[in-house]
Write a protein that holds these residues in place. Structure first.
Motif, PDB file in Angstrom:
ATOM      1  N   MET A  47       0.821  -1.188   0.000  1.00  0.00           N
ATOM      2  CA  MET A  47       0.000   0.000   0.000  1.00  0.00           C
ATOM      3  C   MET A  47       0.857   1.240   0.000  1.00  0.00           C
ATOM      4  O   MET A  47       1.888   1.288   0.644  1.00  0.00           O
ATOM      5  CB  MET A  47      -0.827  -0.002   1.264  1.00  0.00           C
ATOM      6  N   GLY A  48       0.413   2.268  -0.674  1.00  0.00           N
ATOM      7  CA  GLY A  48       1.147   3.527  -0.716  1.00  0.00           C
ATOM      8  C   GLY A  48       0.985   4.309   0.567  1.00  0.00           C
ATOM      9  O   GLY A  48       0.156   3.992   1.412  1.00  0.00           O
ATOM     10  N   SER A  49       1.790   5.315   0.707  1.00  0.00           N
ATOM     11  CA  SER A  49       1.695   6.126   1.921  1.00  0.00           C
ATOM     12  C   SER A  49       0.556   7.121   1.804  1.00  0.00           C
ATOM     13  O   SER A  49       0.157   7.525   0.717  1.00  0.00           O
ATOM     14  CB  SER A  49       3.011   6.869   2.162  1.00  0.00           C
ATOM     15  N   HIS A  50       0.004   7.485   2.944  1.00  0.00           N
ATOM     16  CA  HIS A  50      -1.066   8.470   2.985  1.00  0.00           C
ATOM     17  C   HIS A  50      -0.460   9.857   3.148  1.00  0.00           C
ATOM     18  O   HIS A  50       0.649   9.995   3.652  1.00  0.00           O
ATOM     19  CB  HIS A  50      -2.002   8.199   4.169  1.00  0.00           C
ATOM     20  N   PRO A  51      -1.172  10.896   2.751  1.00  0.00           N
ATOM     21  CA  PRO A  51      -0.691  12.259   2.984  1.00  0.00           C
ATOM     22  C   PRO A  51      -0.485  12.472   4.483  1.00  0.00           C
ATOM     23  O   PRO A  51      -1.232  11.949   5.297  1.00  0.00           O
ATOM     24  CB  PRO A  51      -1.823  13.134   2.465  1.00  0.00           C
ATOM     25  N   THR A  52       0.542  13.196   4.833  1.00  0.00           N
ATOM     26  CA  THR A  52       0.848  13.395   6.242  1.00  0.00           C
ATOM     27  C   THR A  52       0.149  14.624   6.790  1.00  0.00           C
ATOM     28  O   THR A  52      -0.209  15.531   6.058  1.00  0.00           O
ATOM     29  CB  THR A  52       2.366  13.551   6.450  1.00  0.00           C
ATOM     30  N   LEU A  53      -0.039  14.614   8.078  1.00  0.00           N
ATOM     31  CA  LEU A  53      -0.618  15.755   8.771  1.00  0.00           C
ATOM     32  C   LEU A  53       0.517  16.478   9.483  1.00  0.00           C
ATOM     33  O   LEU A  53       1.097  15.955  10.416  1.00  0.00           O
ATOM     34  CB  LEU A  53      -1.665  15.289   9.789  1.00  0.00           C
ATOM     35  N   LYS A  54       0.858  17.648   9.030  1.00  0.00           N
ATOM     36  CA  LYS A  54       1.948  18.415   9.619  1.00  0.00           C
ATOM     37  C   LYS A  54       1.444  19.205  10.823  1.00  0.00           C
ATOM     38  O   LYS A  54       0.481  19.940  10.727  1.00  0.00           O
ATOM     39  CB  LYS A  54       2.525  19.387   8.593  1.00  0.00           C
ATOM     40  N   GLY A  55       2.076  19.013  11.954  1.00  0.00           N
ATOM     41  CA  GLY A  55       1.727  19.777  13.148  1.00  0.00           C
ATOM     42  C   GLY A  55       0.325  19.516  13.657  1.00  0.00           C
ATOM     43  O   GLY A  55      -0.258  20.332  14.337  1.00  0.00           O
ATOM     44  N   GLY A  56      -0.260  18.374  13.299  1.00  0.00           N
ATOM     45  CA  GLY A  56      -1.577  18.027  13.785  1.00  0.00           C
ATOM     46  C   GLY A  56      -2.713  18.732  13.066  1.00  0.00           C
ATOM     47  O   GLY A  56      -3.848  18.623  13.461  1.00  0.00           O
ATOM     48  N   THR A  57      -2.414  19.450  11.989  1.00  0.00           N
ATOM     49  CA  THR A  57      -3.482  20.116  11.252  1.00  0.00           C
ATOM     50  C   THR A  57      -3.861  19.275  10.046  1.00  0.00           C
ATOM     51  O   THR A  57      -3.059  18.498   9.543  1.00  0.00           O
ATOM     52  CB  THR A  57      -3.065  21.515  10.776  1.00  0.00           C
ATOM     53  N   PHE A  58      -5.056  19.427   9.599  1.00  0.00           N
ATOM     54  CA  PHE A  58      -5.562  18.677   8.452  1.00  0.00           C
ATOM     55  C   PHE A  58      -5.855  19.674   7.346  1.00  0.00           C
ATOM     56  O   PHE A  58      -6.882  20.339   7.366  1.00  0.00           O
ATOM     57  CB  PHE A  58      -6.833  17.918   8.863  1.00  0.00           C
ATOM     58  N   ASN A  59      -4.923  19.841   6.424  1.00  0.00           N
ATOM     59  CA  ASN A  59      -5.083  20.782   5.317  1.00  0.00           C
ATOM     60  C   ASN A  59      -5.899  20.125   4.214  1.00  0.00           C
ATOM     61  O   ASN A  59      -5.374  19.427   3.349  1.00  0.00           O
ATOM     62  CB  ASN A  59      -3.718  21.234   4.803  1.00  0.00           C
ATOM     63  N   TRP A  60      -7.206  20.332   4.256  1.00  0.00           N
ATOM     64  CA  TRP A  60      -8.154  19.648   3.376  1.00  0.00           C
ATOM     65  C   TRP A  60      -7.812  19.820   1.903  1.00  0.00           C
ATOM     66  O   TRP A  60      -7.710  18.829   1.167  1.00  0.00           O
ATOM     67  CB  TRP A  60      -9.562  20.173   3.668  1.00  0.00           C
ATOM     68  N   ASP A  61      -7.626  21.052   1.448  1.00  0.00           N
ATOM     69  CA  ASP A  61      -7.388  21.310   0.029  1.00  0.00           C
ATOM     70  C   ASP A  61      -6.103  20.645  -0.459  1.00  0.00           C
ATOM     71  O   ASP A  61      -6.070  20.084  -1.551  1.00  0.00           O
ATOM     72  CB  ASP A  61      -7.327  22.806  -0.258  1.00  0.00           C
ATOM     73  N   LYS A  62      -5.067  20.704   0.347  1.00  0.00           N
ATOM     74  CA  LYS A  62      -3.789  20.114  -0.040  1.00  0.00           C
ATOM     75  C   LYS A  62      -3.895  18.595  -0.149  1.00  0.00           C
ATOM     76  O   LYS A  62      -3.394  17.990  -1.096  1.00  0.00           O
ATOM     77  CB  LYS A  62      -2.716  20.495   0.984  1.00  0.00           C
ATOM     78  N   ILE A  63      -4.574  17.981   0.810  1.00  0.00           N
ATOM     79  CA  ILE A  63      -4.699  16.529   0.793  1.00  0.00           C
ATOM     80  C   ILE A  63      -5.589  16.078  -0.363  1.00  0.00           C
ATOM     81  O   ILE A  63      -5.261  15.113  -1.057  1.00  0.00           O
ATOM     82  CB  ILE A  63      -5.213  16.020   2.150  1.00  0.00           C
ATOM     83  N   VAL A  64      -6.688  16.785  -0.607  1.00  0.00           N
ATOM     84  CA  VAL A  64      -7.567  16.435  -1.733  1.00  0.00           C
ATOM     85  C   VAL A  64      -6.804  16.563  -3.049  1.00  0.00           C
ATOM     86  O   VAL A  64      -6.899  15.688  -3.918  1.00  0.00           O
ATOM     87  CB  VAL A  64      -8.847  17.301  -1.733  1.00  0.00           C
ATOM     88  N   ALA A  65      -6.020  17.628  -3.194  1.00  0.00           N
ATOM     89  CA  ALA A  65      -5.236  17.818  -4.420  1.00  0.00           C
ATOM     90  C   ALA A  65      -4.213  16.696  -4.597  1.00  0.00           C
ATOM     91  O   ALA A  65      -4.024  16.185  -5.710  1.00  0.00           O
ATOM     92  CB  ALA A  65      -4.538  19.170  -4.399  1.00  0.00           C
ATOM     93  N   GLU A  66      -3.572  16.296  -3.513  1.00  0.00           N
ATOM     94  CA  GLU A  66      -2.576  15.225  -3.591  1.00  0.00           C
ATOM     95  C   GLU A  66      -3.244  13.896  -3.955  1.00  0.00           C
ATOM     96  O   GLU A  66      -2.724  13.140  -4.780  1.00  0.00           O
ATOM     97  CB  GLU A  66      -1.837  15.085  -2.264  1.00  0.00           C
ATOM     98  N   LEU A  67      -4.390  13.623  -3.375  1.00  0.00           N
ATOM     99  CA  LEU A  67      -5.109  12.387  -3.690  1.00  0.00           C
ATOM    100  C   LEU A  67      -5.609  12.388  -5.132  1.00  0.00           C
ATOM    101  O   LEU A  67      -5.563  11.361  -5.814  1.00  0.00           O
ATOM    102  CB  LEU A  67      -6.281  12.197  -2.720  1.00  0.00           C
ATOM    103  N   ARG A  68      -6.070  13.549  -5.595  1.00  0.00           N
ATOM    104  CA  ARG A  68      -6.518  13.673  -6.991  1.00  0.00           C
ATOM    105  C   ARG A  68      -5.339  13.410  -7.932  1.00  0.00           C
ATOM    106  O   ARG A  68      -5.486  12.707  -8.940  1.00  0.00           O
ATOM    107  CB  ARG A  68      -7.109  15.054  -7.236  1.00  0.00           C
TER     108      ARG A  68
END
Length: 56
Positions: free
Chosen positions: A1-22
């Motif tokens: 399995m590939g790695s999941h997007p990381t959460l830096k500093g405990g924040t969840f940057n929705w737009d960045k993660i959605v863009a990376e997944l896309r």
């Protein structure tokens, strides 16, 4: 399995993660980001984050 997007500093940057997944070719990146958020942060914390985001 590939790695999941990381959460830096405990924040969840929705737009960045959605863009990376896309970019990785996810069929439904918003749903996958929500699943990852609940898995990493826990259901209660993710619901609170979602509630705060809707308020603005």
């Amino acid at each position: 399995m590939g790695s999941h997007p990381t959460l830096k500093g405990g924040t969840f940057n929705w737009d960045k993660i959605v863009a990376e997944l896309r970019a990785r070719g996810a069929r439904d990146p918003e749903a996958l980001a929500a699943w990852i958020g609940r898995k990493v942060m826990g259901k209660t914390a993710f619901e609170q984050l979602s509630k705060n985001a809707r308020r603005g």
